[in-house]
Motif scaffolding. Structure first.
Motif, short mmCIF file in Angstrom:
data_model
loop_
_atom_site.label_atom_id
_atom_site.label_comp_id
_atom_site.label_asym_id
_atom_site.label_seq_id
_atom_site.Cartn_x
_atom_site.Cartn_y
_atom_site.Cartn_z
N VAL B 31 -13.65 1.87 -3.05
CA VAL B 31 -12.80 1.67 -4.43
C VAL B 31 -11.81 1.76 -3.82
N VAL B 32 -10.37 0.63 -5.04
CA VAL B 32 -9.41 -0.48 -4.32
C VAL B 32 -8.53 0.35 -4.58
N LEU B 33 -7.12 1.30 -3.81
CA LEU B 33 -5.74 1.63 -4.24
C LEU B 33 -4.77 0.44 -4.27
N ALA B 34 -4.53 0.73 -5.57
CA ALA B 34 -2.95 -0.43 -6.28
C ALA B 34 -2.10 0.18 -6.27
N GLY B 35 -0.87 0.28 -6.46
CA GLY B 35 0.31 0.36 -6.91
C GLY B 35 1.37 -0.39 -6.26
N SER B 36 2.21 -0.32 -6.70
CA SER B 36 3.53 -0.90 -6.31
C SER B 36 4.40 -0.05 -4.90
N SER B 37 5.12 -1.02 -3.77
CA SER B 37 5.48 -0.13 -2.73
C SER B 37 6.14 0.71 -3.06
N GLY B 38 5.76 2.12 -2.36
CA GLY B 38 6.33 3.11 -2.56
C GLY B 38 5.45 3.91 -3.11
N ALA B 39 4.35 3.52 -4.01
CA ALA B 39 3.48 4.51 -4.97
C ALA B 39 2.94 5.40 -4.50
N GLY B 40 3.20 5.23 -3.85
CA GLY B 40 1.68 6.80 -2.76
C GLY B 40 0.03 6.51 -1.97
N LYS B 41 -0.26 5.15 -2.17
CA LYS B 41 -1.01 4.61 -1.91
C LYS B 41 -1.25 4.91 0.04
N SER B 42 -0.90 5.10 0.68
CA SER B 42 -0.52 5.37 2.52
C SER B 42 -0.41 6.89 2.52
N THR B 43 0.58 7.66 1.51
CA THR B 43 0.46 9.43 0.96
C THR B 43 -1.84 9.91 0.61
N PHE B 44 -2.31 9.28 0.11
CA PHE B 44 -3.32 8.80 -0.90
C PHE B 44 -4.13 9.30 0.47
#
Ligand SMILES: Nc1ncnc2c1ncn2[C@@H]1O[C@H](COP(=O)(O)OP(=O)(O)OP(=O)(O)O)[C@@H](O)[C@H]1O
Ligand SMILES: [Mg+2]
Lengths: 297, 234
Positions: B31-44
């Motif tokens: 699974v790849v997580l995408a999203g702009s900076s601050g979108a919440g990827k690391s939090t996820f």
């Protein structure tokens, strides 16, 4: 990792920390050593003084000085009276010449003073050896100073009692001061270990993040504290022994020698001192990470 | 294997990092997580290894509800996964070798096995040299590969990787992605945050897109299946 491997790992990490931060560690070790040294001096002094007081007590005497114009009969009556008191073992009459001899033996350097006198300047005295049961003797002594023919009474028990009070006060103060100093040592070790955990906070967090248990995260710091505490107590023990040995070689008055330099610590006391330092170190090593044992690393 | 039920994470004060995310990631997926900076990827990702706890909602990993996981058990949860942190989180005082072998070492893996695992893993990330260097003596890309090697050394069933190629040149990036692909083929579940659309398309099986904390797209790569905003699967 079994317990021994873990301890080996903790020790090597702890030694690494200590070597890297040796200046600040040395400070913690010195604080611990100083605390234990002062505590040790008080312990030694307390022990030796108590022992000295005990031995002095066994040769304690009551001396009744008599006027020189008292007749032999009068002296015999006094002696009889004393021997009848419960608690009195022996009564020895010391004549002026015998008193002078004793003085010469005890204070040879002062012997010359006596040459100035043609006759012995010492009064006749009765030395009473008591066996500890002092009730009747104390009562008799209370009335004796008013009796004609008795010029003075010198009761060792009086100053031994004051000395006893001083010794127990010293012990109590020693215990209190020792306790406070040990607390100070633990706190100073804790500050050093806390500084370590602060310096290494990022890697502590990293270890936690990849799944190291608190046991592995804290182990090195606890050992670091322990090593500092033990090093401090070894140092203190060494310094105490040196001081004891050094003072022993100096020309100190006999009562100082008896009261302070009678004997060094027993091996058990020395071990207890080491254990105390170790405990202070363990406590110091355990405190800092308690505060940050949160979930978030 | 990983389930999010209406998970929100709000940092003080009112910083929404994740908003009402419901998603289910099956064992063995890439699974790849995408999203702009601050979108919440690391939090996820952080929520999965319990470096953060959700403000609301439930997370279940391998059948364990993380909400009821006592903090004493957290290390054991983390040991079941290999995590490549966005900031690497290397142990500064330890050499490359010691960093990579740290967890196997405290887990009691014998020295010979450790050595074999470490040599293989380091070779696969292209780091046969610098084994005695400290992280501070390495380039960003080298540090990143140490972090990857550390995450992969114990062959975990689940790998979480936060921008694992962020500091690597295209050639090395592809190499690393091939490595993830390879361990994925051996059955490892991979959850990887990446900014690079090309790498995502080439290597991912499934794409989750976050936007201001919301799950705004969930697509199977190659053919679009679901793309409803905020919707979880089933
Ligand atoms: N510890 C924190 N305290 C406060 N706010 C935080 C914290 N961590 C993250 N945030 C906020 O949560 C939001 C999501 O952050 P997150 O790190 O998950 O983003 P990201 O998608 O990983 O970004 P990037 O691509 O830049 O790594 C951001 O607005 C960020 O400021
Ligand atoms: Mg991020």
């Amino acid at each position: 990792m079994n317990v021994f491997q873990a301890l080996g790992y903790f020790a090597s990490e702890a030694i690494g920390n200590l070597v890297r931060g040796w200046r600040i560690s040395a400070l913690a070790v010195a604080t611990t050593a100083l605390s234990l040294f002062i505590g040790g001096v008080l312990l030694l002094a307390g022990n030796n003084m108590a022992r000295a007081i005990e031995s002095w007590r066994s040769d304690a005497q009551i001396v009744v000085y008599l006027d020189n114009d008292l007749t032999d009969d009068e002296i015999a009556i006094l002696t009889e009276e004393l021997l009848e008191l419960p608690g009195v073992d022996r009564v020895i009459q010391i004549g002026p010449d015998q008193a002078r001899e004793r003085f010469r033996e005890r204070f040879p350097e002062l012997g010359e003073i006596l040459l100035e006198f043609e006759r012995s300047p010492f009064p006749i005295s009765l030395e009473i050896e008591a066996n500890g049961d002092r009730g009747a003797i104390d009562e008799w002594l209370a009335g004796v100073s008013d009796r004609p023919g008795v010029s003075a009474v010198d009761d060792d028990a009086e100053w031994l009692e004051s000395l006893d009070a001083v010794a127990s006060a010293a012990s109590a103060v020693g215990l209190l001061v020792g306790g406070i100093l040990m607390g100070a040592a633990a706190i100073s070790i804790a500050s050093v270990v806390r500084l370590s955990t602060f310096v290494y906070r990022k890697e502590i967090a990293a270890m936690r993040l990849i799944g190291a248990t608190e046991f592995f995260v804290r182990g090195p710091f606890v050992v670091e504290g322990l090593v500092q505490g033990l090093a401090g107590s070894c140092l203190a023990l060494g310094a105490l022994w040196l001081a004891f040995w050094g003072l022993g070689r100096l020309d100190v008055p006999w009562f100082v020698r008896d009261a302070l330099l009678g004997s060094f610590m027993t091996p058990r006391q020395a071990l207890a001192l080491l254990a105390l330092g170790g405990t202070a170190g363990l406590v110091g090593g355990l405190i800092p990470l308690r505060e940050r044992s949160g979930v978030f690393g | 294997m990983i389930e999010f039920f209406n998970v929100s994470k709000i940092y003080p004060v009112n910083r929404v990092a994740l908003a009402d995310v419901t998603v289910r990631i099956e064992r063995g997926q890439f699974v790849v997580l995408a999203g702009s900076s601050g979108a919440g990827k690391s939090t996820f990702l952080r929520l999965i290894y319990r470096a953060a706890v959700p403000t609301a909602g439930q997370i279940v990993v391998n059948g364990r509800n993380l909400g009821s996981l006592p903090s004493k058990k957290v290390p054991y949860l983390r040991r079941t996964m290999g995590v490549v942190f966005q900031d690497f989180s290397l142990i500064e005082r330890k050499t490359v070798w010691d960093n990579v072998t740290f967890l196997p070492k405290i887990l009691g893996v014998d020295a010979k096995t450790r050595r074999r695992l470490a040599e293989r893993t380091l070779e696969r990330v292209g780091l046969q040299r610098h084994l005695d260097s400290y992280p501070a003596q390495l380039s960003g890309g080298e540090q990143q590969r140490v972090a990857i090697a550390r995450a992969l050394i114990s062959k975990p069933d689940l790998v979480l990787a936060d921008e694992p190629t962020g500091n690597l040149d295209p050639h090395l990036s592809r190499g690393i992605m091939h490595l993830f692909s390879e361990i994925h083929r051996q059955g490892t579940t991979i959850l990887l945050a990446s900014h690079d659309p090309e790498l995502r398309r080439e290597f991912g099986e499934r794409l989750l897109v976050l936007d201001e904390g919301r799950l705004v797209a969930d697509e199977e790569l190659g053919r679009r299946t679901l793309s409803t905003a905020g919707a979880g699967l089933e």
